[in-house]
Scaffold this motif. Structure first.
Motif, PDB file in Angstrom:
ATOM      1  N   LEU A 100       0.861  -1.190   0.000  1.00 46.08           N
ATOM      2  CA  LEU A 100       0.000   0.000   0.000  1.00 46.08           C
ATOM      3  C   LEU A 100       0.894   1.235   0.000  1.00 46.08           C
ATOM      4  N   TYR A 101       0.669   2.092  -0.977  1.00 51.72           N
ATOM      5  CA  TYR A 101       1.460   3.307  -1.111  1.00 51.72           C
ATOM      6  C   TYR A 101       0.511   4.505  -1.038  1.00 51.72           C
ATOM      7  N   ARG A 102       0.894   5.470  -0.246  1.00 54.94           N
ATOM      8  CA  ARG A 102       0.046   6.666  -0.078  1.00 54.94           C
ATOM      9  C   ARG A 102       0.776   7.857  -0.686  1.00 54.94           C
ATOM     10  N   PHE A 103       0.164   8.408  -1.734  1.00 51.77           N
ATOM     11  CA  PHE A 103       0.735   9.550  -2.436  1.00 51.77           C
ATOM     12  C   PHE A 103      -0.222  10.742  -2.332  1.00 51.77           C
ATOM     13  N   HIS A 104       0.310  11.909  -2.589  1.00 47.59           N
ATOM     14  CA  HIS A 104      -0.506  13.126  -2.474  1.00 47.59           C
ATOM     15  C   HIS A 104      -1.629  13.147  -3.497  1.00 47.59           C
ATOM     16  N   ASP A 105      -1.445  12.444  -4.611  1.00 45.97           N
ATOM     17  CA  ASP A 105      -2.465  12.446  -5.650  1.00 45.97           C
ATOM     18  C   ASP A 105      -3.276  11.148  -5.677  1.00 45.97           C
ATOM     19  N   GLY A 106      -3.184  10.376  -4.614  1.00 48.81           N
ATOM     20  CA  GLY A 106      -4.009   9.177  -4.534  1.00 48.81           C
ATOM     21  C   GLY A 106      -3.234   7.958  -4.088  1.00 48.81           C
ATOM     22  N   ASP A 107      -3.904   7.122  -3.274  1.00 48.78           N
ATOM     23  CA  ASP A 107      -3.265   5.916  -2.761  1.00 48.78           C
ATOM     24  C   ASP A 107      -3.393   4.767  -3.776  1.00 48.78           C
ATOM     25  N   ILE A 108      -2.443   3.861  -3.712  1.00 47.05           N
ATOM     26  CA  ILE A 108      -2.435   2.699  -4.608  1.00 47.05           C
ATOM     27  C   ILE A 108      -2.030   1.462  -3.812  1.00 47.05           C
ATOM     28  N   ALA A 109      -2.763   0.354  -4.013  1.00 51.74           N
ATOM     29  CA  ALA A 109      -2.375  -0.948  -3.462  1.00 51.74           C
ATOM     30  C   ALA A 109      -1.998  -1.850  -4.629  1.00 51.74           C
ATOM     31  N   LEU A 110      -1.036  -2.714  -4.398  1.00 49.90           N
ATOM     32  CA  LEU A 110      -0.496  -3.532  -5.486  1.00 49.90           C
ATOM     33  C   LEU A 110      -0.234  -4.952  -5.003  1.00 49.90           C
ATOM     34  N   ALA A 111      -0.721  -5.933  -5.791  1.00 48.34           N
ATOM     35  CA  ALA A 111      -0.445  -7.347  -5.538  1.00 48.34           C
ATOM     36  C   ALA A 111       0.072  -7.963  -6.829  1.00 48.34           C
ATOM     37  N   HIS A 112       1.001  -8.901  -6.712  1.00 55.27           N
ATOM     38  CA  HIS A 112       1.730  -9.405  -7.886  1.00 55.27           C
ATOM     39  C   HIS A 112       1.973 -10.899  -7.753  1.00 55.27           C
ATOM     40  N   ASN A 113       1.707 -11.616  -8.817  1.00 60.90           N
ATOM     41  CA  ASN A 113       2.057 -13.035  -8.915  1.00 60.90           C
ATOM     42  C   ASN A 113       3.002 -13.185 -10.094  1.00 60.90           C
ATOM     43  N   GLY A 114       4.230 -13.645  -9.844  1.00 65.36           N
ATOM     44  CA  GLY A 114       5.185 -13.833 -10.917  1.00 65.36           C
ATOM     45  C   GLY A 114       6.557 -13.327 -10.548  1.00 65.36           C
ATOM     46  N   ASN A 115       7.358 -13.023 -11.579  1.00 66.79           N
ATOM     47  CA  ASN A 115       8.724 -12.571 -11.344  1.00 66.79           C
ATOM     48  C   ASN A 115       9.194 -11.725 -12.516  1.00 66.79           C
ATOM     49  N   LEU A 116       9.896 -10.644 -12.207  1.00 68.92           N
ATOM     50  CA  LEU A 116      10.453  -9.777 -13.225  1.00 68.92           C
ATOM     51  C   LEU A 116      11.902 -10.165 -13.478  1.00 68.92           C
ATOM     52  N   THR A 117      12.208 -10.496 -14.721  1.00 69.29           N
ATOM     53  CA  THR A 117      13.555 -10.968 -15.030  1.00 69.29           C
ATOM     54  C   THR A 117      14.564  -9.830 -15.137  1.00 69.29           C
ATOM     55  N   ASN A 118      14.109  -8.606 -15.351  1.00 75.21           N
ATOM     56  CA  ASN A 118      15.024  -7.461 -15.403  1.00 75.21           C
ATOM     57  C   ASN A 118      14.946  -6.627 -14.137  1.00 75.21           C
ATOM     58  N   ALA A 119      14.560  -7.261 -13.027  1.00 73.42           N
ATOM     59  CA  ALA A 119      14.351  -6.544 -11.770  1.00 73.42           C
ATOM     60  C   ALA A 119      15.622  -5.878 -11.264  1.00 73.42           C
ATOM     61  N   VAL A 120      16.746  -6.564 -11.329  1.00 73.36           N
ATOM     62  CA  VAL A 120      17.994  -6.022 -10.790  1.00 73.36           C
ATOM     63  C   VAL A 120      18.389  -4.752 -11.536  1.00 73.36           C
ATOM     64  N   THR A 121      18.305  -4.795 -12.862  1.00 73.97           N
ATOM     65  CA  THR A 121      18.676  -3.630 -13.668  1.00 73.97           C
ATOM     66  C   THR A 121      17.756  -2.451 -13.396  1.00 73.97           C
ATOM     67  N   LEU A 122      16.445  -2.713 -13.398  1.00 79.43           N
ATOM     68  CA  LEU A 122      15.487  -1.634 -13.162  1.00 79.43           C
ATOM     69  C   LEU A 122      15.635  -1.043 -11.772  1.00 79.43           C
ATOM     70  N   ARG A 123      15.832  -1.901 -10.792  1.00 80.88           N
ATOM     71  CA  ARG A 123      15.966  -1.411  -9.416  1.00 80.88           C
ATOM     72  C   ARG A 123      17.192  -0.502  -9.280  1.00 80.88           C
ATOM     73  N   ARG A 124      18.301  -0.914  -9.889  1.00 77.26           N
ATOM     74  CA  ARG A 124      19.519  -0.109  -9.799  1.00 77.26           C
ATOM     75  C   ARG A 124      19.311   1.241 -10.478  1.00 77.26           C
ATOM     76  N   GLN A 125      18.646   1.242 -11.639  1.00 75.41           N
ATOM     77  CA  GLN A 125      18.385   2.506 -12.332  1.00 75.41           C
ATOM     78  C   GLN A 125      17.495   3.419 -11.498  1.00 75.41           C
ATOM     79  N   LEU A 126      16.451   2.847 -10.915  1.00 74.52           N
ATOM     80  CA  LEU A 126      15.519   3.643 -10.126  1.00 74.52           C
ATOM     81  C   LEU A 126      16.183   4.187  -8.868  1.00 74.52           C
ATOM     82  N   GLU A 127      17.004   3.375  -8.227  1.00 78.83           N
ATOM     83  CA  GLU A 127      17.709   3.858  -7.042  1.00 78.83           C
ATOM     84  C   GLU A 127      18.662   4.991  -7.406  1.00 78.83           C
ATOM     85  N   ASP A 128      19.337   4.876  -8.565  1.00 84.04           N
ATOM     86  CA  ASP A 128      20.235   5.945  -9.009  1.00 84.04           C
ATOM     87  C   ASP A 128      19.476   7.237  -9.271  1.00 84.04           C
ATOM     88  N   GLU A 129      18.181   7.084  -9.595  1.00 83.48           N
ATOM     89  CA  GLU A 129      17.355   8.266  -9.859  1.00 83.48           C
ATOM     90  C   GLU A 129      16.673   8.788  -8.598  1.00 83.48           C
TER      91      GLU A 129
END
Length: 758
Positions: A100-129
């Motif tokens: 559950l994420y609470r943002f100024h422009d609206g809250d969002i809940a997220l549920a996921h079944n599966g796996n992202l194969t490019n997760a490591v790359t995306l996470r590193r890019q997002l953290e750098d940003e």
């Protein structure tokens, strides 16, 4: 576990509902039905169109919501829920969904079944940003991508984000006024839509969750689709059209409940068909079939029905233990198997039991099941698997992160059998494999099938007035070492039959039946079946029935991959038609029948020349061999002469037969006629075979060496009266047999040898 693969542990279940009163309670019921998909954490987020409410924790659903007040607090007409499991080091509250994420422009809940194969790359890019992650789950990446693109509007940002993530995913997102579902472009994870009587929509991993809440199945979510459900109903959109449906096979094999329907296929029916096919491919002589609860029961029932065997409850499962291959450590997995399953002694004791399991992943469960059944007194345990070997890791949402964890990735089926402990049943596997080959050799007189204490043949079926039985026995010798070096075992069975049937043919007998004997250090059913397939082919060529045999496993006498092969044939001939050495007369013409090569004699010398003296590569293709490899030339099976020659014998056109085996022409041809005769042979009368030319040259062999060791291109020689030669040659040619006039019999001069080769 390395960071690159930590996100591989996300096989989960999701459930969402929008527009229904008591949405959280319905979600609880749906998640309860999906509990098999994850048992170490659960959570629900609800909406009353103003606010999102959340409760999540580690443990089973009933433990997470042990206090009814927690569920009652989740008010509203919309909700999403999630059940998951964790792995070592990751089973923390931060990883329990829905997030559950609470943002100024609206809250969002997220549920996921599966796996992202490019997760490591995306996470590193997002953290750098500048993104800050609250968990180590790849699910959180989608939210950060959405926020990165949010200026284009939520749906556009979601579409753009879904095109950036790669892998297998089924997402449920909940905002205060809508529920959104998205499926990856290949549809690896199942996701379906249902509708309640009041018109509210449900989206969930499996159709069994629709049944529990009384929802009618509408359709499956298709790859690349974006499903938006709000107060105006259901809207279908797409974030990509570059799609190809490729549902994960493990859903049908293991994960999904039997009562679920995935893309029109009922899981129970699919598994039952797997069992039926397994019974056709791997029939076993046993007393009963049992399944490994719960995911294998359907396949076991299909096997039992197809095989016509009783289906029994030989294993009992405790319903309160998590799935064993999902346990975080090997030690816990092994303990969990013992807690999870029990053998029913009263059912399996003293019985030959077929155990059908859905798959072998790490092998933990399989090994302990076999041991458990043996401790319960099972006489035999035949473990059969209803799916292909699991050899490669899954990068789309199954808790198998590396090949190192997979038994089939590093072991053959035979090695897995040894590790699991079912090698004692290899003999039964062999019997199953060879049944069809044995059946193909049937002929009038052959009785019964394999598996009895002796082979049976009814002589009453023969139209012979005064039968004489002629028996022959032989082996293949050191030619077996060539077969071993080439790992080709499907032709030496022809050799062992040929050596025997050609011998009895030389006395005028028709081969009736054959028995083989294989001695080995380890009974490898696949290898043994190849050998017996060759024996059966030889029997078919000779018109003999393969009515029995023996496979002896003797590890103290043979190395694990060594074996020896021998056989025995029995033929029949009218007493008056028996060929003896006093029948050929002076003046008879000698007709030679071409050999296929070295046949099965002289291999000690062959091996000395090729591999000890010269280290010749079996895969080499010397020009003199005309395109054949050395291995192909020396392993060529012995020719069987029964079908072209036997009719000539029955028509009394031949008065003598010599089978050219060990000892070559020098020793074998004189066995055909009396001491008062001499065979004069013209060595230029038939073409020389390249293999013999090569051996002679490499080995520095003399002509006498060759004539005393090899057949030199003639596998059989017939003695025929001159007035019958043309007729015999014509009939042999019509039968496709190369035939040469190679000499004649004359009265033997005093003091000379019985054979002269010019």
């Amino acid at each position: 576990m390395p960071a690159e693969i930590k996100g591989l542990n996300e096989e989960c279940g999701v459930f969402g509902v929008f527009g229904a009163e008591h949405a959280a309670s319905l979600t609880y019921m749906g998640l309860h039905t999906l509990q098999h998909r994850g048992q170490e954490g659960a959570g629900i987020v609800s909406t009353d169109y103003q606010t999102l409410y959340q409760h999540r924790d580690r443990g089973l659903l009933s433990e997470v919501f042990a206090d009814p007040a927690e569920l009652e607090r989740l008010v509203g007409d919309g909700a999403i829920g999630h059940v998951r499991y964790g792995t070592s080091g990751h089973n923390s509250i931060q990883n329990v969904q829905p997030f559950l994420y609470r943002f100024h422009d609206g809250d969002i809940a997220l549920a996921h079944n599966g796996n992202l194969t490019n997760a490591v790359t995306l996470r590193r890019q997002l953290e750098d940003e500048g993104a800050v992650f609250q968990s180590d789950s790849d699910t959180e990446i989608l939210i950060h991508l959405i926020r990165k693109h949010i200026q284009s509007g939520f749906i556009n940002a979601l579409k753009q984000s879904l095109n950036e993530v790669k892998g297998g995913f089924a997402y449920l997102l909940l905002q205060k006024d809508r529920l959104i579902a998205a499926l990856d472009p290949n549809g690896f994870r199942p996701l379906c839509i249902g509708q309640l009587e009041n018109g509210a929509y449900v989206v969930t991993s499996e159709t069994c969750a629709l049944d529990i809440v009384g929802a009618k199945f509408v359709r499956d979510v298709e790859p690349g689709e974006l499903i938006i459900i709000d107060r105006d109903g259901l809207h279908v959109d797409h974030y990509t059209t570059n799609t190809q449906l490729a549902i994960c096979s493990m859903e049908f094999i293991y994960f999904a409940r039997p009562d679920s329907i995935i893309h029109g296929v009922t899981v129970h029916n699919a598994r039952k068909q797997m069992g039926r096919l397994l019974a056709r491919e791997h029939p076993v002589d046993a007393d009963m079939v049992i399944g490994v609860p719960n995911s294998s029961l359907s396949a076991a029932s299909g096997y039992a029905e197809e095989a016509g065997l009783p289906y029994e409850m030989g294993l009992i499962k405790s319903q309160y233990v998590a799935r064993t291959f999902i346990q975080p450590t090997q030690e816990l997995r092994e303990r969990a198997v013992q807690m999870k399953l029990s053998a029913v002694r009263g059912v399996v004791e003293g019985k030959r039991v077929i155990v059908v399991d859905d798959s072998i992943v790490r092998g933990t469960t399989s090994k302990q099941i076999v041991q458990m059944l043996r401790r319960a007194g099972a006489k035999e345990v035949h473990l059969l698997i209803a799916s292909p070997p699991f050899r490669f890791p899954c990068f789309y949402g199954i808790d198998v992160s590396t090949r190192a964890e997979l038994m089939a990735a590093h072991h053959t089926v035979e090695e897995m059998r040894d590790l699991i402990g079912v090698d004692v049943n290899a003999g039964y596997e062999l019997v199953k494999r060879i049944k069809e080959n044995v059946k193909s050799t049937n002929r009038p007189g052959a009785l019964g099938g394999i598996g009895a204490f002796g082979g049976l043949f009814d002589l009453g079926e023969l139209k012979v007035k005064h039968p004489v039985l002629v028996s022959g026995t032989d082996g293949v010798g050191t030619k077996l070492l060539i077969a071993k070096a080439m790992d080709q075992h499907d032709t030496i069975g022809i050799d062992v039959v040929a050596m025997c049937v050609n011998d009895v043919l030389a006395q005028g007998a028709e081969p009736l039946y054959f028995l083989d004997y294989i001695a080995t250090g380890h009974n490898d059913p696949a290898k043994m079946a190849d050998i017996v397939a060759g024996v059966a082919e030889g029997c078919r060529q000779a018109g003999a029935a393969l009515i029995g045999g023996e496979t002896a496993e003797m590890p103290d006498m043979y190395d694990q991959d060594e074996y020896d092969l021998a056989g025995t044939v029995t033929g029949v001939v009218e007493k008056d038609d028996l060929l003896t050495s006093d029948q050929p007369q002076a003046g008879a013409i000698l007709l030679g029948l071409a050999s296929s090569g070295i046949h099965s004699n002289g291999f000690s010398l062959v091996r000395q020349i090729l591999f000890k003296d010269h280290q010749v590569d079996l895969a080499a293709t010397p020009a003199k061999l005309g395109g054949q490899t050395v291995g192909q030339a020396v392993l060529a099976p012995t020719k069987i002469y029964v079908k072209p020659v036997l009719p000539l014998l029955k028509d009394h056109l031949v008065e003598g037969v010599a089978h050219i085996t060990g000892g070559g022409l020098i020793e074998n041809l004189p066995r055909m006629f009396g001491d008062d005769l001499q065979a004069q042979v013209d060595s230029s009368a038939w073409p020389s075979l390249p293999v013999f030319d090569c051996l002679k040259e490499l080995g520095g062999l003399s002509d006498d060496d060759c004539w005393q060791t090899f057949n030199m291109g003639l596998g059989m020689i017939l003695a025929v009266q001159p007035d019958l030669v043309d007729q015999v040659k014509s009939r042999l040619n019509q039968a496709g047999e190369a035939c040469y006039q190679v000499g004649q019999l004359v009265n033997r001069p005093a003091g000379e040898e019985k054979i002269v080769i010019k």
